[in-house]
Design a protein around this motif. Structure first.
Motif, PDB file in Angstrom:
ATOM      1  N   LEU A  13       9.978 -56.395 -41.174  1.00  0.00           N
ATOM      2  CA  LEU A  13       8.978 -55.346 -41.868  1.00  0.00           C
ATOM      3  C   LEU A  13       8.280 -55.208 -43.091  1.00  0.00           C
ATOM      4  O   LEU A  13       6.876 -54.173 -42.953  1.00  0.00           O
ATOM      5  N   TRP A  14       8.000 -56.383 -43.479  1.00  0.00           N
ATOM      6  CA  TRP A  14       6.625 -56.933 -44.298  1.00  0.00           C
ATOM      7  C   TRP A  14       5.676 -57.474 -44.326  1.00  0.00           C
ATOM      8  O   TRP A  14       4.041 -57.967 -44.671  1.00  0.00           O
ATOM      9  N   ALA A  15       5.817 -59.167 -43.694  1.00  0.00           N
ATOM     10  CA  ALA A  15       5.261 -59.626 -43.594  1.00  0.00           C
ATOM     11  C   ALA A  15       3.914 -59.247 -42.500  1.00  0.00           C
ATOM     12  O   ALA A  15       3.971 -59.542 -41.437  1.00  0.00           O
ATOM     13  N   LYS A  16       3.096 -60.245 -42.898  1.00  0.00           N
ATOM     14  CA  LYS A  16       1.840 -59.514 -42.006  1.00  0.00           C
ATOM     15  C   LYS A  16       1.162 -60.389 -41.901  1.00  0.00           C
ATOM     16  O   LYS A  16       0.715 -62.027 -42.542  1.00  0.00           O
ATOM     17  N   GLN A  17       0.194 -61.096 -41.009  1.00  0.00           N
ATOM     18  CA  GLN A  17      -0.309 -62.510 -39.807  1.00  0.00           C
ATOM     19  C   GLN A  17      -1.661 -62.626 -40.898  1.00  0.00           C
ATOM     20  O   GLN A  17      -1.191 -63.164 -41.048  1.00  0.00           O
ATOM     21  N   ASP A  18      -2.777 -61.736 -41.568  1.00  0.00           N
ATOM     22  CA  ASP A  18      -3.607 -61.832 -41.871  1.00  0.00           C
ATOM     23  C   ASP A  18      -3.257 -62.334 -43.807  1.00  0.00           C
ATOM     24  O   ASP A  18      -4.525 -61.554 -44.599  1.00  0.00           O
ATOM     25  N   ARG A  19      -1.750 -61.918 -44.314  1.00  0.00           N
ATOM     26  CA  ARG A  19      -1.235 -62.216 -45.117  1.00  0.00           C
ATOM     27  C   ARG A  19      -0.277 -63.205 -46.005  1.00  0.00           C
ATOM     28  O   ARG A  19       0.659 -62.970 -45.564  1.00  0.00           O
ATOM     29  N   PRO A  20      -0.451 -64.114 -45.720  1.00  0.00           N
ATOM     30  CA  PRO A  20       0.719 -65.108 -45.833  1.00  0.00           C
ATOM     31  C   PRO A  20       1.687 -65.552 -47.066  1.00  0.00           C
ATOM     32  O   PRO A  20       2.628 -65.181 -46.369  1.00  0.00           O
ATOM     33  N   GLY A  21       0.921 -64.911 -48.100  1.00  0.00           N
ATOM     34  CA  GLY A  21       1.365 -64.386 -49.285  1.00  0.00           C
ATOM     35  C   GLY A  21       2.900 -63.434 -49.058  1.00  0.00           C
ATOM     36  O   GLY A  21       4.266 -63.451 -49.540  1.00  0.00           O
ATOM     37  N   SER A  22       2.507 -63.059 -47.730  1.00  0.00           N
ATOM     38  CA  SER A  22       3.099 -61.294 -48.005  1.00  0.00           C
ATOM     39  C   SER A  22       4.580 -62.381 -47.264  1.00  0.00           C
ATOM     40  O   SER A  22       5.982 -61.335 -47.650  1.00  0.00           O
ATOM     41  N   LEU A  23       4.331 -63.027 -46.213  1.00  0.00           N
ATOM     42  CA  LEU A  23       5.779 -63.708 -45.887  1.00  0.00           C
ATOM     43  C   LEU A  23       6.636 -64.118 -47.331  1.00  0.00           C
ATOM     44  O   LEU A  23       7.978 -63.690 -46.949  1.00  0.00           O
ATOM     45  N   ILE A  24       6.263 -65.114 -47.652  1.00  0.00           N
ATOM     46  CA  ILE A  24       7.496 -64.975 -49.225  1.00  0.00           C
ATOM     47  C   ILE A  24       7.320 -64.052 -49.788  1.00  0.00           C
ATOM     48  O   ILE A  24       8.628 -64.089 -50.458  1.00  0.00           O
ATOM     49  N   ARG A 161       5.077 -63.557 -34.092  1.00  0.00           N
ATOM     50  CA  ARG A 161       3.760 -62.851 -34.598  1.00  0.00           C
ATOM     51  C   ARG A 161       3.071 -63.829 -35.085  1.00  0.00           C
ATOM     52  O   ARG A 161       2.067 -63.208 -35.371  1.00  0.00           O
ATOM     53  N   LEU A 162       3.915 -64.750 -36.120  1.00  0.00           N
ATOM     54  CA  LEU A 162       3.577 -65.444 -37.336  1.00  0.00           C
ATOM     55  C   LEU A 162       2.553 -66.153 -36.807  1.00  0.00           C
ATOM     56  O   LEU A 162       2.380 -67.035 -35.854  1.00  0.00           O
ATOM     57  N   ARG A 163       1.499 -66.580 -37.678  1.00  0.00           N
ATOM     58  CA  ARG A 163      -0.212 -67.074 -36.656  1.00  0.00           C
ATOM     59  C   ARG A 163       0.507 -69.019 -37.502  1.00  0.00           C
ATOM     60  O   ARG A 163       0.106 -70.204 -37.125  1.00  0.00           O
ATOM     61  N   ARG A 164       0.839 -69.613 -38.630  1.00  0.00           N
ATOM     62  CA  ARG A 164       0.491 -70.685 -38.912  1.00  0.00           C
ATOM     63  C   ARG A 164       2.365 -71.088 -38.971  1.00  0.00           C
ATOM     64  O   ARG A 164       2.859 -70.719 -39.119  1.00  0.00           O
ATOM     65  N   LEU A 165       1.947 -72.660 -38.952  1.00  0.00           N
ATOM     66  CA  LEU A 165       3.270 -73.327 -38.121  1.00  0.00           C
ATOM     67  C   LEU A 165       4.456 -72.926 -39.126  1.00  0.00           C
ATOM     68  O   LEU A 165       6.098 -73.683 -38.594  1.00  0.00           O
ATOM     69  N   TRP A 166       4.048 -73.843 -40.952  1.00  0.00           N
ATOM     70  CA  TRP A 166       4.871 -73.698 -41.635  1.00  0.00           C
ATOM     71  C   TRP A 166       5.834 -71.652 -41.934  1.00  0.00           C
ATOM     72  O   TRP A 166       6.949 -72.104 -42.397  1.00  0.00           O
ATOM     73  N   GLU A 167       4.661 -71.274 -41.560  1.00  0.00           N
ATOM     74  CA  GLU A 167       5.642 -69.419 -41.804  1.00  0.00           C
ATOM     75  C   GLU A 167       6.471 -69.492 -40.720  1.00  0.00           C
ATOM     76  O   GLU A 167       8.301 -68.989 -40.813  1.00  0.00           O
ATOM     77  N   LYS A 168       6.863 -70.087 -39.419  1.00  0.00           N
ATOM     78  CA  LYS A 168       7.126 -69.869 -38.267  1.00  0.00           C
ATOM     79  C   LYS A 168       8.795 -71.014 -38.999  1.00  0.00           C
ATOM     80  O   LYS A 168       9.462 -70.713 -38.489  1.00  0.00           O
ATOM     81  N   ALA A 169       8.251 -72.049 -38.957  1.00  0.00           N
ATOM     82  CA  ALA A 169       9.280 -73.604 -39.225  1.00  0.00           C
ATOM     83  C   ALA A 169       9.922 -72.821 -40.752  1.00  0.00           C
ATOM     84  O   ALA A 169      11.208 -72.893 -40.302  1.00  0.00           O
ATOM     85  N   LEU A 170       9.709 -72.066 -41.377  1.00  0.00           N
ATOM     86  CA  LEU A 170      10.315 -71.527 -42.513  1.00  0.00           C
ATOM     87  C   LEU A 170      12.052 -70.008 -42.043  1.00  0.00           C
ATOM     88  O   LEU A 170      12.039 -69.893 -42.790  1.00  0.00           O
ATOM     89  N   THR A 171      10.979 -69.376 -41.049  1.00  0.00           N
ATOM     90  CA  THR A 171      11.552 -68.382 -40.151  1.00  0.00           C
ATOM     91  C   THR A 171      12.595 -69.006 -39.607  1.00  0.00           C
ATOM     92  O   THR A 171      13.923 -68.317 -39.924  1.00  0.00           O
ATOM     93  N   LEU A 172      12.422 -70.410 -39.239  1.00  0.00           N
ATOM     94  CA  LEU A 172      13.759 -71.040 -38.629  1.00  0.00           C
ATOM     95  C   LEU A 172      14.574 -70.874 -39.586  1.00  0.00           C
ATOM     96  O   LEU A 172      16.056 -71.122 -38.861  1.00  0.00           O
TER      97      LEU A 172
END
Length: 194
Positions: A13-24, A161-172
């Motif tokens: 709902l809230w993580a945005k591609q252009d705002r990496p801090g939003s995922l955390i 949807r996420l661009r950064r590898l670390w974001e994908k890895a953390l999500t997985l």
């Protein structure tokens, strides 16, 4: 629902591609309402030696524990933090609070006997949902597989949807905390015979 599920829902709902801090922030918001319970369970079982069945059968329903759950799942508390995020124009705070509010809303719909006082401080009333994420007496045998499917689908969506590898890895990794035990054991949390 299970804590990793809340974290994945909040991020979807809230993580945005252009705002990496939003995922955390969204992961943290999905986790935050359950942190006091996790800490209390760990303290009771690991430090004081209370048997797990007593934690979930007695302590969980005690007035003291229920007061904590009322605050950490309160629609008002999370709504005020969300409003502060919007007013201050701090998207990470908005993502954190939005994810926490989503957590409270999903729990409102998926807890029966273990419902929280989510309208605190206005009332101690609890909504006993006709659905439970774990109790077969309240459709848990249907909700649990739907929860697993939801986590799987939202994880795939986030990874694309996420661009950064670390974001994908953390999500997985967060998704795996919930999904891997289901795959390994062939069963769902709290359900017998599944």
């Amino acid at each position: 629902m299970n804590t990793p599920t809340h974290m994945i829902i909040g991020s979807a709902l809230w993580a945005k591609q252009d705002r990496p801090g939003s995922l955390i922030a969204a992961f943290a918001g999905g986790l935050a309402p359950d942190l006091p319970m996790i800490a209390m369970v760990l303290f009771a079982t690991k430090v004081t030696g209370v048997p797990e069945q007593d934690v979930y059968g007695i302590l969980y329903f005690s007035d003291g524990w229920q007061r904590v759950f009322a605050i950490d799942h309160s629609f008002l508390v999370w709504g005020l933090v969300l409003a502060a995020g919007y007013l201050l124009r701090v998207f990470t705070l908005t993502a954190f609070a939005g994810s926490g509010l989503a957590h409270a809303a999903v729990d409102f719909l998926t807890h029966h006997d273990d419902a929280r006082q989510q309208l605190w401080p206005f009332t101690d009333w609890k909504f006993a949902s006709p659905f439970s994420y774990w109790d077969p007496a309240y459709f848990g045998s249907i909700v649990a597989p739907l929860e697993a499917l939801l986590v799987f689908v939202l994880t795939i969506m986030l990874v694309f949807r996420l661009r950064r590898l670390w974001e994908k890895a953390l999500t997985l990794a967060i998704s795996a905390i919930f999904l891997v035990p289901i795959v390994v054991t062939g069963g769902f949390h709290g359900l017998h015979g599944m």
